[in-house]
Write a protein that holds these residues in place. Sequence first.
Motif, PDB file in Angstrom:
ATOM      1  N   ALA A   1      29.271  81.833  45.162  1.00 26.44           N
ATOM      2  CA  ALA A   1      28.743  81.550  46.515  1.00 26.44           C
ATOM      3  C   ALA A   1      27.378  82.201  46.691  1.00 26.44           C
ATOM      4  O   ALA A   1      27.144  82.913  47.668  1.00 26.44           O
ATOM      5  CB  ALA A   1      29.745  82.004  47.589  1.00 26.44           C
ATOM      6  N   ASP A   2      26.505  81.937  45.757  1.00 24.52           N
ATOM      7  CA  ASP A   2      25.180  82.557  45.701  1.00 24.52           C
ATOM      8  C   ASP A   2      24.169  81.625  46.369  1.00 24.52           C
ATOM      9  O   ASP A   2      23.770  80.601  45.802  1.00 24.52           O
ATOM     10  CB  ASP A   2      24.839  82.803  44.224  1.00 24.52           C
ATOM     11  CG  ASP A   2      23.504  83.515  44.054  1.00 24.52           C
ATOM     12  OD1 ASP A   2      22.606  83.320  44.902  1.00 24.52           O
ATOM     13  OD2 ASP A   2      23.378  84.257  43.067  1.00 24.52           O
TER      14      ASP A   2
ATOM     15  N   GLY B   1      21.823  78.765  44.984  1.00 25.46           N
ATOM     16  CA  GLY B   1      22.419  77.491  45.407  1.00 25.46           C
ATOM     17  C   GLY B   1      23.700  77.164  44.655  1.00 25.46           C
ATOM     18  O   GLY B   1      24.054  76.001  44.471  1.00 25.46           O
ATOM     19  N   VAL B   2      24.436  78.201  44.218  1.00 26.92           N
ATOM     20  CA  VAL B   2      25.656  77.985  43.417  1.00 26.92           C
ATOM     21  C   VAL B   2      26.882  78.454  44.195  1.00 26.92           C
ATOM     22  O   VAL B   2      27.040  79.656  44.430  1.00 26.92           O
ATOM     23  CB  VAL B   2      25.585  78.735  42.071  1.00 26.92           C
ATOM     24  CG1 VAL B   2      26.893  78.556  41.301  1.00 26.92           C
ATOM     25  CG2 VAL B   2      24.412  78.234  41.247  1.00 26.92           C
ATOM     26  N   PHE B   3      27.724  77.516  44.599  1.00 28.71           N
ATOM     27  CA  PHE B   3      28.969  77.878  45.274  1.00 28.71           C
ATOM     28  C   PHE B   3      30.047  78.180  44.234  1.00 28.71           C
ATOM     29  O   PHE B   3      30.627  79.249  44.205  1.00 28.71           O
ATOM     30  CB  PHE B   3      29.403  76.741  46.195  1.00 28.71           C
ATOM     31  CG  PHE B   3      30.636  77.039  47.001  1.00 28.71           C
ATOM     32  CD1 PHE B   3      30.632  78.057  47.946  1.00 28.71           C
ATOM     33  CD2 PHE B   3      31.797  76.298  46.828  1.00 28.71           C
ATOM     34  CE1 PHE B   3      31.771  78.341  48.699  1.00 28.71           C
ATOM     35  CE2 PHE B   3      32.933  76.568  47.578  1.00 28.71           C
ATOM     36  CZ  PHE B   3      32.919  77.592  48.506  1.00 28.71           C
ATOM     37  N   LEU B   4      30.290  77.208  43.369  1.00 35.26           N
ATOM     38  CA  LEU B   4      31.304  77.331  42.314  1.00 35.26           C
ATOM     39  C   LEU B   4      30.622  77.427  40.957  1.00 35.26           C
ATOM     40  O   LEU B   4      29.639  76.724  40.696  1.00 35.26           O
ATOM     41  CB  LEU B   4      32.190  76.075  42.339  1.00 35.26           C
ATOM     42  CG  LEU B   4      33.074  75.826  41.116  1.00 35.26           C
ATOM     43  CD1 LEU B   4      34.234  76.810  41.074  1.00 35.26           C
ATOM     44  CD2 LEU B   4      33.589  74.388  41.108  1.00 35.26           C
TER      45      LEU B   4
ATOM     46  N   TRP C   1      28.676  76.301  53.309  1.00 34.52           N
ATOM     47  CA  TRP C   1      28.934  77.616  52.697  1.00 34.52           C
ATOM     48  C   TRP C   1      27.686  78.495  52.700  1.00 34.52           C
ATOM     49  O   TRP C   1      27.781  79.708  52.574  1.00 34.52           O
ATOM     50  CB  TRP C   1      29.487  77.453  51.286  1.00 34.52           C
ATOM     51  CG  TRP C   1      28.533  76.859  50.285  1.00 34.52           C
ATOM     52  CD1 TRP C   1      28.374  75.539  49.996  1.00 34.52           C
ATOM     53  CD2 TRP C   1      27.612  77.564  49.456  1.00 34.52           C
ATOM     54  NE1 TRP C   1      27.413  75.370  49.042  1.00 34.52           N
ATOM     55  CE2 TRP C   1      26.927  76.608  48.687  1.00 34.52           C
ATOM     56  CE3 TRP C   1      27.284  78.913  49.289  1.00 34.52           C
ATOM     57  CZ2 TRP C   1      25.940  76.946  47.769  1.00 34.52           C
ATOM     58  CZ3 TRP C   1      26.306  79.248  48.366  1.00 34.52           C
ATOM     59  CH2 TRP C   1      25.649  78.277  47.623  1.00 34.52           C
ATOM     60  N   LYS C   2      26.523  77.861  52.872  1.00 37.38           N
ATOM     61  CA  LYS C   2      25.283  78.658  52.879  1.00 37.38           C
ATOM     62  C   LYS C   2      25.035  79.303  54.247  1.00 37.38           C
ATOM     63  O   LYS C   2      24.158  80.149  54.390  1.00 37.38           O
ATOM     64  CB  LYS C   2      24.086  77.768  52.530  1.00 37.38           C
ATOM     65  CG  LYS C   2      24.149  77.174  51.137  1.00 37.38           C
ATOM     66  CD  LYS C   2      23.037  76.135  50.951  1.00 37.38           C
ATOM     67  CE  LYS C   2      23.264  75.317  49.697  1.00 37.38           C
ATOM     68  NZ  LYS C   2      22.470  74.086  49.683  1.00 37.38           N
TER      69      LYS C   2
ATOM     70  N   LYS D   1      32.445  82.890  53.367  1.00 39.07           N
ATOM     71  CA  LYS D   1      32.402  82.064  52.149  1.00 39.07           C
ATOM     72  C   LYS D   1      33.790  81.561  51.759  1.00 39.07           C
ATOM     73  O   LYS D   1      33.939  80.544  51.101  1.00 39.07           O
ATOM     74  CB  LYS D   1      31.823  82.877  50.980  1.00 39.07           C
ATOM     75  CG  LYS D   1      30.422  83.425  51.229  1.00 39.07           C
ATOM     76  CD  LYS D   1      29.373  82.349  51.092  1.00 39.07           C
ATOM     77  CE  LYS D   1      27.974  82.890  51.359  1.00 39.07           C
ATOM     78  NZ  LYS D   1      27.516  82.592  52.730  1.00 39.07           N
TER      79      LYS D   1
ATOM     80  N   ALA E   1      34.980  69.663  39.531  1.00 40.62           N
ATOM     81  CA  ALA E   1      33.875  70.569  39.854  1.00 40.62           C
ATOM     82  C   ALA E   1      32.771  69.887  40.651  1.00 40.62           C
ATOM     83  O   ALA E   1      31.967  70.556  41.292  1.00 40.62           O
ATOM     84  CB  ALA E   1      33.314  71.181  38.572  1.00 40.62           C
TER      85      ALA E   1
ATOM     86  N   ALA F   1      32.596  70.929  48.255  1.00 41.54           N
ATOM     87  CA  ALA F   1      33.099  72.303  48.250  1.00 41.54           C
ATOM     88  C   ALA F   1      34.351  72.469  49.103  1.00 41.54           C
ATOM     89  O   ALA F   1      35.220  73.281  48.814  1.00 41.54           O
ATOM     90  CB  ALA F   1      32.007  73.244  48.754  1.00 41.54           C
TER      91      ALA F   1
ATOM     92  N   LEU G   1      37.545  72.115  47.241  1.00 41.84           N
ATOM     93  CA  LEU G   1      37.692  72.925  46.034  1.00 41.84           C
ATOM     94  C   LEU G   1      38.782  73.971  46.174  1.00 41.84           C
ATOM     95  O   LEU G   1      39.479  74.280  45.219  1.00 41.84           O
ATOM     96  CB  LEU G   1      36.374  73.634  45.722  1.00 41.84           C
ATOM     97  CG  LEU G   1      35.294  72.770  45.063  1.00 41.84           C
ATOM     98  CD1 LEU G   1      34.050  73.590  44.867  1.00 41.84           C
ATOM     99  CD2 LEU G   1      35.795  72.187  43.743  1.00 41.84           C
TER     100      LEU G   1
ATOM    101  N   ARG H   1      25.893  66.595  44.514  1.00 45.79           N
ATOM    102  CA  ARG H   1      27.138  66.537  45.277  1.00 45.79           C
ATOM    103  C   ARG H   1      27.318  65.177  45.921  1.00 45.79           C
ATOM    104  O   ARG H   1      28.433  64.679  46.045  1.00 45.79           O
ATOM    105  CB  ARG H   1      27.167  67.633  46.344  1.00 45.79           C
ATOM    106  CG  ARG H   1      27.388  68.986  45.737  1.00 45.79           C
ATOM    107  CD  ARG H   1      27.857  69.987  46.762  1.00 45.79           C
ATOM    108  NE  ARG H   1      28.104  71.252  46.092  1.00 45.79           N
ATOM    109  CZ  ARG H   1      29.231  71.539  45.455  1.00 45.79           C
ATOM    110  NH1 ARG H   1      30.218  70.676  45.440  1.00 45.79           N
ATOM    111  NH2 ARG H   1      29.382  72.697  44.860  1.00 45.79           N
TER     112      ARG H   1
END
Lengths: 442, 442
Positions: free
Chosen positions: A173-174, A178-181, B23-24, B30, B64, B68, B71, B298
């Motif tokens: 979740a960065d 921009g990386v969730f998974l 999520w952002k 998160k 993947a 999200a 997930l 996505r």
Amino acid sequence: MTRKIHLALHPYGVGGPGQHGLWKDPSVAKNASIDINYYIQQARAAEHALFDALFIVDSQFINATYPAHYLNRLEPLTLLSAVATHTRHIGLVGTASSTYNSPFNLARRFGSLDHISGGRAGWNVVTSFDTGTSRNYGLEEHLDYTTRYGRALESVRVVRGLWDSYEDDAFPADVERGVFLDPSKLHALNHEGEHFRVDGPLNLSRSPQGQPVIFQAGVSEEGRDLAAQVAEGIYAPGGSLADAHAYYTDIKTRTAAAGRDPEHIKIFIHGGPVVRGTDEAARRRAAEILDEDNDFDRNVGLLGRAFGAHDFSRYDLDAPFPDVAHLAEKGGRTGAAKIIDRARAENLTLRQVVESFSERRTSPFVGAPGTVADTIADWFAAGTFDGINLAFRNNEDLNWFVDGVVPLLQERGLFRTEYESDTLRGNLGLPIPANRNSLVRA
Amino acid sequence: MTRKIHLALHPYGVGGPGQHGLWKDPSVAKNASIDINYYIQQARAAEHALFDALFIVDSQFINATYPAHYLNRLEPLTLLSAVATHTRHIGLVGTASSTYNSPFNLARRFGSLDHISGGRAGWNVVTSFDTGTSRNYGLEEHLDYTTRYGRALESVRVVRGLWDSYEDDAFPADVERGVFLDPSKLHALNHEGEHFRVDGPLNLSRSPQGQPVIFQAGVSEEGRDLAAQVAEGIYAPGGSLADAHAYYTDIKTRTAAAGRDPEHIKIFIHGGPVVRGTDEAARRRAAEILDEDNDFDRNVGLLGRAFGAHDFSRYDLDAPFPDVAHLAEKGGRTGAAKIIDRARAENLTLRQVVESFSERRTSPFVGAPGTVADTIADWFAAGTFDGINLAFRNNEDLNWFVDGVVPLLQERGLFRTEYESDTLRGNLGLPIPANRNSLVRA
């Protein structure tokens, strides 16, 4: 460190096996078995007493002659999810059949309960043996014994595989990157077995205890072997001290033989303790309870349950016990087989079998607090259990045990004085299972 | 009496269809999609605003590249049971597939939620159409369209039959006479149909609303007919005002043609309103949200979802839209068919389709409170909906709507100022279904 006793509470609602008369108790609501506030109150009382777990039994079949307990009741997973947010430490063990639930659904529901409770879920794996149940799920006859146990073992393995779908650090979740998974930490299972094909992955991460705790109740050879292979808690059949010791030793030996640490399977015997100020008063209360339950017609229904919902009311009560060996064989119910053996050996009538069937429900833990604490300590020292699954008639009976016996067990160092953990595994002393997918990477 | 608008809240957790970037948002945890406290907070906020229901979507398959939202998430029934005891009036509508759940289990779980919530449960009946899901349940291919819808209709009928197993006065619990159950008021179902055989009875009585409310989302011909026959709430596909009016009229007409009162099916359109102090500020906020969600990869995954989890990343983005008509036909997805039609008519590349696919998510309800209230009132007067299923980006967006728009709707007599009832049926103005078994006796 002294080994400690684990305690679980088994709230009945109204009625239940061996508790036919509970609905007559004016201190228990007539609709307790469908009243979520009753279960929340029971769970809180058990948590206040530092018990390890709340244990919810289940049945997927009723008819009018079944025990009142099963007639009208909440489904265990929905019940326990509601209880979860009103408790903080107590484990929540729900019964679900591996015969009539798909592994993907089981993995999701128990995984969800595990998240909702912060790591306190347990799955009591049962197989469904009676024709009544099978007819609620589209089958004419129930699955045979070997198929049911093979399916149960495979179901547990699939469910555990699904629980490990995500590695524990799968969600960075960065926002900056921009990386969730991290997709490399999501793993399909791709299981293809005799009973199930399940690709996965599960759409749910692991909880603080890694995986829900697996409970089981193994009596037959196949049941004991299943327990030795996958169970982390087991509901033992009980009986005399010698019976309980033999069962305990057998399960621990089989578990070691299966390559597991025997400390990692906790054996719970069933105890319906009756405590009062004196031994005599406790015996009177125990007799009163037995008397309230003494309903011959219901005992006939209960006997039928051991034979796959067989209707015994069609037979002559005073003729010799009918030939129902085919029902015991088909169901593989060792309880049923034992009843038949005894009826033959002692040449009993059906009426005598019904009467003896209800007799065997007397608890060994009846007496004043000191007496019951002594008995529990003796049984524990004799290697008969790791824990007791307690059932009480009403809150007065619960309070006599909690206020009278628990402090004595604590004084002797046999029961905790505070919770060791917020998770069920932590309180039972069970390890967090390694994530198989993280292992592969290491 | 002025007809009133119904409002439901559709909390996403993190991410979700059209909400890839949630999520952002620093104001949302998160792990919100697996945090029961997030859902309890959302439910309480919606109840404080007098909304009719909380609506929980579901998916039983992830990979993947999926949004999200899916997930990592709680199973809807366990989620809603936990929410139930922290709310008192709001309806709790959970999604469950009739394709991969047996009617007996569905009846028990929704029936249990109905008791736990005191009569606030709803079942959003979906069929599962993608190969990914079928492979989590042991099937190589998903069931074809007609089979799925036939099974869905029969499933709802069986579940409703099971819900009526007990007459409302089946438990006299009369201590003096020693009668807990009146066995003549417990009824087996003995259903034998094309897809299911279920004997019953269910081991659960009816709740204060008689039966949980049936929701559905019918877009195709078969879906609309299913809705007309059994749905009491429906999630409409949305689109322009003209689209919504045509859909609304069609569903009400079909419901009347099926012999039902068209007032007894409540049509909810999806609205993701964006409200700020001025129209301009609201438009800026809407653009900001679209921008956060703008993740091309996505969107490719999301497009694939409409074609049964098809992987579109394998194609050349700048070549003409690939020939995937077989996927749309097999799945019977009218959404997919519409995408293909448009791609052909406008000669679009895959990239253009992905881009247009995300465009259509803009809400008609964007603006200052007065603007949004006007638009909602206009759409309602035009016969486009009975209710709106609201989704908000975060609590700030929720609060702008609740504090800004709701009071204006109330002033105009278009929204309640207090709950009419403690049950979902009561608040939606739906009748309590007569118990079919009581009818037989009357």
